[in-house]
Design an enzyme around this catalytic site. Structure first.
Site, PDB file in Angstrom:
ATOM      1  N   LYS A   1       5.312 -30.728 -17.326  1.00  0.00           N
ATOM      2  CA  LYS A   1       4.380 -30.878 -16.211  1.00  0.00           C
ATOM      3  C   LYS A   1       4.360 -29.595 -15.361  1.00  0.00           C
ATOM      4  CE  LYS A   1       5.101 -35.917 -16.152  1.00  0.00           C
ATOM      5  NZ  LYS A   1       5.612 -37.095 -15.382  1.00  0.00           N
TER       6      LYS A   1
ATOM      7  N   TYR B   1      -3.140 -41.071 -18.383  1.00  0.00           N
ATOM      8  CA  TYR B   1      -2.376 -42.050 -17.599  1.00  0.00           C
ATOM      9  C   TYR B   1      -3.199 -43.310 -17.309  1.00  0.00           C
ATOM     10  CZ  TYR B   1       1.648 -38.964 -16.758  1.00  0.00           C
ATOM     11  OH  TYR B   1       2.780 -38.196 -16.900  1.00  0.00           O
TER      12      TYR B   1
ATOM     13  N   THR C   1      12.512 -42.448 -15.489  1.00  0.00           N
ATOM     14  CA  THR C   1      11.376 -41.948 -14.701  1.00  0.00           C
ATOM     15  C   THR C   1      11.842 -41.417 -13.345  1.00  0.00           C
ATOM     16  OG1 THR C   1      10.099 -43.730 -15.720  1.00  0.00           O
ATOM     17  CG2 THR C   1       9.085 -42.577 -13.857  1.00  0.00           C
TER      18      THR C   1
ATOM     19  N   ARG D   1      15.612 -34.984 -17.071  1.00  0.00           N
ATOM     20  CA  ARG D   1      15.266 -35.294 -15.678  1.00  0.00           C
ATOM     21  C   ARG D   1      16.494 -35.273 -14.776  1.00  0.00           C
ATOM     22  NH1 ARG D   1      10.773 -39.865 -17.128  1.00  0.00           N
ATOM     23  NH2 ARG D   1       8.965 -38.483 -17.229  1.00  0.00           N
TER      24      ARG D   1
ATOM     25  N   ASN E   1       8.734 -34.971 -11.823  1.00  0.00           N
ATOM     26  CA  ASN E   1       9.836 -35.184 -12.761  1.00  0.00           C
ATOM     27  C   ASN E   1       9.734 -34.389 -14.064  1.00  0.00           C
ATOM     28  OD1 ASN E   1       7.868 -36.709 -13.915  1.00  0.00           O
ATOM     29  ND2 ASN E   1       8.934 -38.665 -13.787  1.00  0.00           N
TER      30      ASN E   1
ATOM     31  N   HIS F   1       6.785 -35.138 -19.494  1.00  0.00           N
ATOM     32  CA  HIS F   1       6.260 -36.422 -20.003  1.00  0.00           C
ATOM     33  C   HIS F   1       6.616 -36.585 -21.481  1.00  0.00           C
ATOM     34  CE1 HIS F   1       3.502 -39.556 -21.368  1.00  0.00           C
ATOM     35  NE2 HIS F   1       3.221 -38.745 -22.368  1.00  0.00           N
TER      36      HIS F   1
ATOM     37  N   GLU G   1      -2.091 -40.457 -27.344  1.00  0.00           N
ATOM     38  CA  GLU G   1      -1.950 -39.209 -26.592  1.00  0.00           C
ATOM     39  C   GLU G   1      -2.130 -37.983 -27.490  1.00  0.00           C
ATOM     40  OE1 GLU G   1       1.815 -39.817 -24.630  1.00  0.00           O
ATOM     41  OE2 GLU G   1       1.013 -41.501 -23.471  1.00  0.00           O
TER      42      GLU G   1
END
Ligand code: GTP
Ligand code: MG
Length: 154
Positions: free
Chosen positions: A9, A49, A93, A104, A114, A117, A128
């Site tokens: 991310k 998402y 998460t 993470r 975080n 993904h 995806e």
């Protein structure tokens, strides 16, 4: 064999964690079959998402992914049990609940930032991968030396 969609991310990219994250997947024994850097469109992020559309954090999540403060690095990784294994490598998460040794836990402190993904099931991996790498030729078919032997169970 099995494939999953992994994305560093924008916070992970801007903090210089792309190499570290790729390295963890390589060292685990997984095979990289697609990679690109981009600022996702709102439409792409909302589709990605889509299951979270009704959640209160949805708009903030899409804003974060599409901000352009940094791109994302989208990837497809392949190998034995990669969907479940990568989720275990990534960790919970909420970084507060992520186990030591996970990505993470090591690199983030905020549920809204975080770092990475990973697809959470076979169905979401299929969806995806199609969404981010849907054009013919987007996925490279190749075999590392001794691939089948490395992936063997015995
Ligand atoms: P991804 O790999 O990004 O899909 O994360 P995940 O599968 O561990 O969690 P989930 O799919 O449920 O949520 C997607 C993303 O939404 C998370 O990675 C968080 O960045 C964000 N998110 C989830 N729950 C919350 C929450 O309660 N508050 C906030 N601010 N963000 C959340
Ligand atoms: Mg998820």
């Amino acid at each position: 064999s099995e494939r999953t969609f992994i994305m560093v991310k924008p916070d992970g990219v801007t903090r210089g964690l792309v190499g570290e994250i790729i390295s963890r997947f390589e060292k685990r024994g997984y095979k990289l079959v697609a990679i690109k850097s981009l600022v996702p469109s709102r439409q792409l992020a909302e589709q990605h998402y889509g299951d979270l559309r009704t959640r209160p954090f949805f708009k903030g999540l899409v804003n974060y992914i599409t901000s352009g403060k940094a791109p994302v690095v989208a990837m497809v990784w392949e190998g034995r049990d990669v969907i479940r294994q990568s989720r275990a490598m990534i960790g919970a998460t909420n970084p507060l609940e992520a186990v030591p040794g996970t990505i993470r836990h090591a690199f983030s402190i905020s549920i809204g930032r975080n770092v990475i993904h990973g697809s959470d099931s076979f169905d979401s991996a299929e969806k995806e991968i199609g969404l981010w790498f849907g054009k013919p030729g987007d996925l490279v078919s190749w075999e590392p030396v001794n691939w089948n032997w490395i992936m063997a169970e015995n």
